[in-house]
Scaffold this motif. Structure first.
Motif, short mmCIF file in Angstrom:
data_model
loop_
_atom_site.label_atom_id
_atom_site.label_comp_id
_atom_site.label_asym_id
_atom_site.label_seq_id
_atom_site.Cartn_x
_atom_site.Cartn_y
_atom_site.Cartn_z
N GLY A 67 0.82 -1.21 0.00
CA GLY A 67 0.00 0.00 0.00
C GLY A 67 0.86 1.26 0.00
N ARG A 68 1.88 1.29 0.86
CA ARG A 68 2.79 2.44 0.90
C ARG A 68 3.53 2.60 -0.43
NH1 ARG A 68 4.10 0.13 5.92
NH2 ARG A 68 6.06 -0.68 5.06
N THR A 69 3.99 1.48 -0.96
CA THR A 69 4.77 1.53 -2.20
C THR A 69 3.94 2.08 -3.35
OG1 THR A 69 6.23 -0.27 -1.52
CG2 THR A 69 5.98 0.09 -3.89
N THR A 70 2.68 1.67 -3.46
CA THR A 70 1.83 2.17 -4.53
C THR A 70 1.62 3.67 -4.41
OG1 THR A 70 0.68 0.03 -4.59
CG2 THR A 70 -0.40 1.87 -5.68
N ALA A 71 1.42 4.17 -3.19
CA ALA A 71 1.28 5.61 -2.99
C ALA A 71 2.56 6.34 -3.39
CB ALA A 71 0.93 5.90 -1.53
N LEU A 72 3.72 5.80 -3.02
CA LEU A 72 4.99 6.44 -3.37
C LEU A 72 5.22 6.42 -4.88
CD1 LEU A 72 7.32 5.06 -0.54
CD2 LEU A 72 6.37 7.37 -0.75
N LEU A 73 4.84 5.33 -5.53
CA LEU A 73 4.96 5.26 -6.98
C LEU A 73 4.16 6.36 -7.66
CD1 LEU A 73 4.74 1.45 -7.83
CD2 LEU A 73 6.57 3.00 -8.53
N ARG A 100 -5.73 1.21 3.54
CA ARG A 100 -5.37 2.09 4.66
C ARG A 100 -3.90 2.49 4.56
NH1 ARG A 100 -7.26 -0.81 8.29
NH2 ARG A 100 -5.40 -1.96 8.94
N ALA A 101 -3.02 1.53 4.24
CA ALA A 101 -1.59 1.84 4.10
C ALA A 101 -1.36 2.81 2.94
CB ALA A 101 -0.80 0.56 3.89
N TYR A 102 -2.11 2.62 1.87
CA TYR A 102 -2.01 3.51 0.71
C TYR A 102 -2.41 4.94 1.09
CZ TYR A 102 -3.19 5.48 -3.90
OH TYR A 102 -3.28 6.27 -5.02
N ARG A 103 -3.51 5.05 1.79
CA ARG A 103 -4.02 6.37 2.18
C ARG A 103 -3.07 7.06 3.16
NH1 ARG A 103 -8.40 4.60 3.64
NH2 ARG A 103 -8.16 4.49 5.89
N GLU A 104 -2.55 6.31 4.14
CA GLU A 104 -1.67 6.90 5.15
C GLU A 104 -0.34 7.36 4.56
OE1 GLU A 104 -1.45 3.86 8.10
OE2 GLU A 104 -3.39 4.39 9.00
N VAL A 113 -15.62 -2.26 -3.86
CA VAL A 113 -16.06 -0.87 -3.79
C VAL A 113 -16.88 -0.64 -2.52
CG1 VAL A 113 -17.44 0.93 -4.89
CG2 VAL A 113 -15.98 -0.57 -6.28
N ALA A 114 -17.79 -1.57 -2.23
CA ALA A 114 -18.62 -1.43 -1.04
C ALA A 114 -17.79 -1.51 0.24
CB ALA A 114 -19.69 -2.52 -1.04
N ALA A 115 -16.78 -2.36 0.23
CA ALA A 115 -15.95 -2.53 1.44
C ALA A 115 -15.18 -1.25 1.76
CB ALA A 115 -14.99 -3.69 1.25
N LEU A 116 -14.76 -0.53 0.72
CA LEU A 116 -13.99 0.70 0.95
C LEU A 116 -14.89 1.91 1.10
CD1 LEU A 116 -10.92 0.21 -1.40
CD2 LEU A 116 -11.25 -0.48 0.96
N ASP A 117 -16.13 1.83 0.67
CA ASP A 117 -17.13 2.87 0.91
C ASP A 117 -16.64 4.24 0.48
OD1 ASP A 117 -19.55 3.92 1.71
OD2 ASP A 117 -18.91 4.24 3.78
N GLY A 118 -16.08 4.30 -0.74
CA GLY A 118 -15.67 5.58 -1.29
C GLY A 118 -14.35 6.09 -0.80
N ARG A 119 -13.66 5.34 0.09
CA ARG A 119 -12.34 5.76 0.56
C ARG A 119 -11.28 5.10 -0.31
NH1 ARG A 119 -12.96 3.48 6.44
NH2 ARG A 119 -13.96 1.89 5.15
N PRO A 120 -10.02 5.62 -0.28
CA PRO A 120 -8.95 4.96 -1.04
C PRO A 120 -8.80 3.51 -0.61
CG PRO A 120 -8.24 7.12 -0.27
CD PRO A 120 -9.56 6.84 0.39
#
Length: 336
Positions: A130-136, A260-264, A329-336
């Motif tokens: 998750g962190r790596t994708t955000a950094l990419l 959550r890791a991506y968003r943080e 999509v439903a599990a994340l409820d519009g969040r990243p």
């Protein structure tokens, strides 16, 4: 007439050519085949107490694409993303063509990485990914030019009709399975494949799968940057989320942890619905078509045809399911 070169002879010739092209020094050298992917053959080149990974490109080479790969890999490394170094040859090029009497091969040389395949069920690996994708997405901000057709478009009715006829004419046992897929799943997925809206694109990896991550002594390492190019971060994130959380066997806890890791880590992509998965659907449909065509292509080797057939059948049976996408999509409820 001279006898054709044996595989071990070819490997030896290739090893010597690599050592000369990349100024690796004197041997002796050994070249051992490791694995075959959709784009190339991976070899392990060893000599003088060191080892490298050689990727032999089986489908030709786009030198501009390799330049994008090298630039993104270097930018990502500055942000802390571990990946094998892509070595330049003695002329400074990141891809080289080795000449042989029987033809030439495009090759790239990387650091050899010892490690185990990443476990997508490991919470620490999910956090890393998750962190790596955000950094990419940060490393590649501001991409110019639209994404390639492979990620934005998919086969039409005429394309599918053509490949199905070839598979039937070849008498392949999975022709009926392909026919059913074309009649049912393909149009449902194709409905959601659209060009990305302009703006907000990033240059990214584009193949973020668990098999492209090795966990070595110092932690996870991201491999196979060959496809690097422009993408809508939302679409790459959606595809990666589907793959890393179990595909059609959705792991909701894994998806939420990864997101959550991506968003943080600063990731901004937000899933809105099946349209966010356009890249997932396009790549799945295009891959099935290309591998089915390879399976019946008389101009490629028997090994390539066999590989194409296996890949086509596997992907027909694991193609994305809209129900799984809706659950994500439903599990994340519009969040990243």
């Amino acid at each position: 007439m001279a006898e054709p070169a044996r595989p071990e002879d070819t490997a030896g010739i290739m090893a010597e050519a690599m050592a000369e092209t990349y100024s690796l020094g004197t041997g002796p050298w050994t070249m051992t085949p490791v694995t075959r992917g959709a784009l190339g053959q991976i070899w392990k080149l060893s000599g003088g107490g060191r080892s490298w990974a050689v990727k032999e490109l089986l489908l030709g080479c786009d030198e501009a694409q390799v330049a994008r790969e090298a630039a993104l890999r270097d930018s990502a490394a500055e942000l802390g993303i571990a990946s094998p170094r892509l070595h330049p040859d003695r002329h400074g090029a990141h891809v080289s063509r080795l000449g042989f009497p029987s033809g030439g091969s495009w090759v790239k040389l990387y650091d050899w990485i010892d490690g185990a395949r990443a476990d997508a069920c490991d919470p620490h690996v999910l956090d890393w990914f998750g962190r790596t994708t955000a950094l990419l997405h940060r490393a590649g901000e501001g991409a110019a030019g639209p994404p390639g057709d492979w990620y934005e478009r998919c086969p039409d009715d005429a394309d599918w009709e053509d490949v199905l006829k070839k598979v039937r004419d070849a008498g392949l046992p999975w022709s009926d399975e392909l026919d059913r897929f074309i009649a049912t799943s393909a149009p449902r997925l194709a409905h959601w494949v659209t060009p990305s809206p302009p703006g907000g694109l990033a240059t990214s990896h584009l193949d973020l799968q668990p098999q492209n991550v090795l966990v070595g002594r110092d932690g996870p390492v991201l491999l196979d940057w060959d496809n690097a190019g422009p993408v809508a971060p939302e679409r790459e994130f959606a595809r990666a989320l589907h793959v890393w959380s179990g595909g059609n066997d959705v792991g909701i806890a894994a998806a939420r942890r990864l997101a959550r890791a991506y968003r943080e880590a600063g990731g901004q992509a937000v899933l809105t619905g099946p349209e966010s998965f356009s890249m997932l659907f396009a790549t799945a449909l295009n891959y099935i078509r290309v591998q089915a065509e390879t399976a019946v292509d008389p101009t490629v080797t028997a090994a390539q045809r066999e590989f194409g057939g296996r890949q086509a059948v596997t992907c027909l049976r694991t193609a994305p399911d809209l129900t799984a996408v809706t659950q994500l999509v439903a599990a994340l409820d519009g969040r990243p």
